[in-house]
Design a protein around this motif. Sequence first.
Motif, PDB file in Angstrom:
ATOM      1  N   ARG A   5     -60.673  -8.151   4.269  1.00 34.06           N
ATOM      2  CA  ARG A   5     -60.928  -7.371   5.491  1.00 34.06           C
ATOM      3  C   ARG A   5     -60.467  -8.175   6.710  1.00 34.06           C
ATOM      4  NH1 ARG A   5     -62.659  -2.889   3.628  1.00 34.06           N
ATOM      5  NH2 ARG A   5     -64.438  -2.736   2.282  1.00 34.06           N
ATOM      6  N   PHE A   6     -60.191  -7.476   7.805  1.00 37.93           N
ATOM      7  CA  PHE A   6     -59.822  -8.143   9.045  1.00 37.93           C
ATOM      8  C   PHE A   6     -61.022  -8.860   9.634  1.00 37.93           C
ATOM      9  CE2 PHE A   6     -56.558  -4.623   9.483  1.00 37.93           C
ATOM     10  CZ  PHE A   6     -55.471  -5.447   9.272  1.00 37.93           C
ATOM     11  N   SER A   7     -60.756  -9.986  10.246  1.00 32.97           N
ATOM     12  CA  SER A   7     -61.810 -10.686  10.979  1.00 32.97           C
ATOM     13  C   SER A   7     -62.070  -9.914  12.274  1.00 32.97           C
ATOM     14  CB  SER A   7     -61.369 -12.116  11.302  1.00 32.97           C
ATOM     15  OG  SER A   7     -60.317 -12.088  12.265  1.00 32.97           O
ATOM     16  N   ALA A   8     -63.121 -10.267  12.971  1.00 38.91           N
ATOM     17  CA  ALA A   8     -63.442  -9.608  14.244  1.00 38.91           C
ATOM     18  C   ALA A   8     -62.305  -9.802  15.241  1.00 38.91           C
ATOM     19  CB  ALA A   8     -64.756 -10.139  14.806  1.00 38.91           C
ATOM     20  N   GLU A  53     -59.091 -10.307  14.512  1.00 37.87           N
ATOM     21  CA  GLU A  53     -57.961  -9.483  14.073  1.00 37.87           C
ATOM     22  C   GLU A  53     -58.201  -8.012  14.400  1.00 37.87           C
ATOM     23  OE1 GLU A  53     -56.275 -11.961  10.224  1.00 37.87           O
ATOM     24  OE2 GLU A  53     -58.121 -10.786  10.008  1.00 37.87           O
ATOM     25  N   GLN A  54     -59.425  -7.548  14.221  1.00 39.76           N
ATOM     26  CA  GLN A  54     -59.751  -6.164  14.562  1.00 39.76           C
ATOM     27  C   GLN A  54     -59.533  -5.908  16.045  1.00 39.76           C
ATOM     28  OE1 GLN A  54     -63.735  -5.482  13.145  1.00 39.76           O
ATOM     29  NE2 GLN A  54     -63.058  -5.167  11.041  1.00 39.76           N
ATOM     30  N   VAL A  93     -55.770  -5.578  16.581  1.00 42.98           N
ATOM     31  CA  VAL A  93     -55.308  -4.283  16.101  1.00 42.98           C
ATOM     32  C   VAL A  93     -55.697  -3.184  17.096  1.00 42.98           C
ATOM     33  CG1 VAL A  93     -55.612  -2.537  14.290  1.00 42.98           C
ATOM     34  CG2 VAL A  93     -55.239  -4.925  13.660  1.00 42.98           C
ATOM     35  N   TYR A  94     -56.923  -3.241  17.597  1.00 37.87           N
ATOM     36  CA  TYR A  94     -57.390  -2.244  18.572  1.00 37.87           C
ATOM     37  C   TYR A  94     -56.502  -2.271  19.814  1.00 37.87           C
ATOM     38  CZ  TYR A  94     -60.213   0.143  22.023  1.00 37.87           C
ATOM     39  OH  TYR A  94     -60.640   1.001  23.007  1.00 37.87           O
ATOM     40  N   ARG A 128     -53.114  -0.741  19.136  1.00 41.10           N
ATOM     41  CA  ARG A 128     -53.201   0.727  19.107  1.00 41.10           C
ATOM     42  C   ARG A 128     -53.252   1.291  20.522  1.00 41.10           C
ATOM     43  NH1 ARG A 128     -57.735   1.592  14.460  1.00 41.10           N
ATOM     44  NH2 ARG A 128     -56.432   1.028  12.705  1.00 41.10           N
ATOM     45  N   GLY A 180     -58.061   2.923   8.206  1.00 40.86           N
ATOM     46  CA  GLY A 180     -59.455   2.514   8.308  1.00 40.86           C
ATOM     47  C   GLY A 180     -60.116   2.408   6.956  1.00 40.86           C
ATOM     48  N   ASP A 181     -61.371   2.003   6.993  1.00 39.73           N
ATOM     49  CA  ASP A 181     -62.162   1.815   5.773  1.00 39.73           C
ATOM     50  C   ASP A 181     -62.770   3.107   5.262  1.00 39.73           C
ATOM     51  OD1 ASP A 181     -61.583  -0.862   5.867  1.00 39.73           O
ATOM     52  OD2 ASP A 181     -63.448  -1.403   6.891  1.00 39.73           O
TER      53      ASP A 181
END
Length: 162
Positions: A16-19, A21-22, A25-26, A29, A58-59
Motif C-alpha cells: 500500500r502507499f504510505s501517507a 505517497e498518498q 498522488v492526491y 490528481r 483505489g482500494d
Amino acid sequence: MTRNPRTPAIEAQPHRFSAQEQAVVYEARQILLRHLNQNPVLSSWQAVLDYCALTIIGDVERFHVLYLDRRNRLISDECLATGTVDHVPVYPREVLRRCLALNASALIIVHNHPAGDPEPSAADLAMTKEIRNVCASLGVILHDHIITGAGRETSLRARSEL
C-alpha cells in the motif's frame, strides 16, 4: 483493452502507499484535474484511457460517469457511487438524471476493479446493457464502459459487448 504497446503498463504494487505517497498522488490528481478543466477535450482514445487510469483507482470500487457535450468535451467527471472491494451499487436512474441536469449529449461510464483484473463480471455487463437501453430511449449516446485495474483497461465497446 490494453495500453498502447509503446507505453509500458504500470504493474500492480505489492504494498500500500504510505501517507506521504498518498499525499503526492492526491496532489498529482489535483494538478491533472486543473489541467483538464482548462483543456476539457478528451481528444483521443488514449487520452480517455490515460485519464481513467489516473483518476479512477483505489482500494474500493468506484463508479464514475464522464458527461460529455456534443463535441465530446468533458462537462463533468462525477463519482456517482463508492462501494466495497468487489461491488459498487449503480442506479441507471441516477446516471441519467445527472446527464439531463448537465444537458450532456453523451457519456462514458467507468469503474475500477481494486483486485486488479479489469475483466467485466456478469453484473457489469447487465448494468451496462440497462444503462445503454435507458440512454437510447432518451437520445443520449453511451460511448463506452471502461473498467480499470492493475495498469490495464478493458473497453466493453472494443470487445463488442456494448
